[in-house]
Design an enzyme around this catalytic site. Structure first.
Site, mmCIF file in Angstrom:
data_model
loop_
_atom_site.group_PDB
_atom_site.id
_atom_site.type_symbol
_atom_site.label_atom_id
_atom_site.label_comp_id
_atom_site.label_asym_id
_atom_site.label_seq_id
_atom_site.Cartn_x
_atom_site.Cartn_y
_atom_site.Cartn_z
ATOM 1 N N GLY A 222 0.530 -1.015 0.106
ATOM 2 C CA GLY A 222 0.087 -0.111 0.130
ATOM 3 C C GLY A 222 0.750 1.449 0.150
ATOM 4 N N GLY B 60 3.752 1.477 -0.794
ATOM 5 C CA GLY B 60 4.685 1.783 -2.031
ATOM 6 C C GLY B 60 6.074 0.880 -1.687
ATOM 7 N N GLU C 291 -7.380 -1.108 2.583
ATOM 8 C CA GLU C 291 -7.700 -2.679 2.544
ATOM 9 C C GLU C 291 -9.241 -2.809 2.155
ATOM 10 O OE1 GLU C 291 -4.612 -2.190 6.147
ATOM 11 O OE2 GLU C 291 -6.843 -2.339 6.573
#
Length: 184
Positions: free
Chosen positions: A85, A87, A151
């Protein structure tokens, strides 16, 4: 609950609407064309990846979760899908390097395409949503805590990818259901 729930689902819908259609189509093609697929994510992102792996298996694909004792080695013709998420995660980057060295393709699911893990992959699917790494210091943060927006977007985006794969592979609800475990 209803008011906050409406705000949260609205945030998820806004994020989904911003997903690049070409990148999503490439992710679908990579999954459909892979000989074998391994998936990995940390924390709650890892839980979303496990759910995605299950659906890929229901579609008849040879899908595995990294870390399970039965996960086979990857090589030519295979695909590693990772979630990062923010990176970058060191474990994700290490797995990407190992998979690529073995000849497998790599796909990163992320909110930050410029992150080190994302840049190391063959393809990136950006889910534009707040992660735990960027939930502070902004005027407007998600209604949901920490990385929950990312998420939540992952969960719905993965189900949408499954629908596209279902069509591409000629699967039906019945063929998918026939692959569901009977050991529950």
């Amino acid at each position: 609950m209803a008011e906050v729930g409406a705000k949260a689902t609205s945030e998820i819908a806004r994020s989904l609407a911003q997903i690049d259609e070409d990148a999503a189509a490439r992710a679908v093609a990579m999954c459909a064309d892979a000989r074998r697929i391994a998936l990995y994510g940390v924390g709650r992102e890892g839980l979303m990846m496990k759910g995605f792996a299950m659906r890929l298996f229901h579609l008849g694909l040879d899908a595995h979760v990294v870390g399970d004792m039965t996960t086979p080695p990857l090589g030519e013709g295979d695909l590693l899908i990772v979630s990062a998420g923010p990176g970058y995660f060191s474990t994700v980057s290490a797995l990407v390097a190992t998979a690529r060295a073995a000849g497998a393709k790599t796909l990163c699911i992320t909110a930050q395409a410029d992150g080190g893990s994302a840049r190391a992959c063959d393809a990136v699917l950006v889910l534009p949503a707040q992660t735990m790494a960027d939930d502070t210091g902004h005027e407007a943060t998600s209604t949901l805590p920490m990385g929950s927006l990312f998420e939540g977007v992952e969960y719905v985006a993965f189900e949408l990818l499954v629908l596209a794969l279902k069509e591409r592979l000629g699967e039906s609800a019945e063929t998918m259901r026939a692959r569901h475990t009977n050991l529950e």
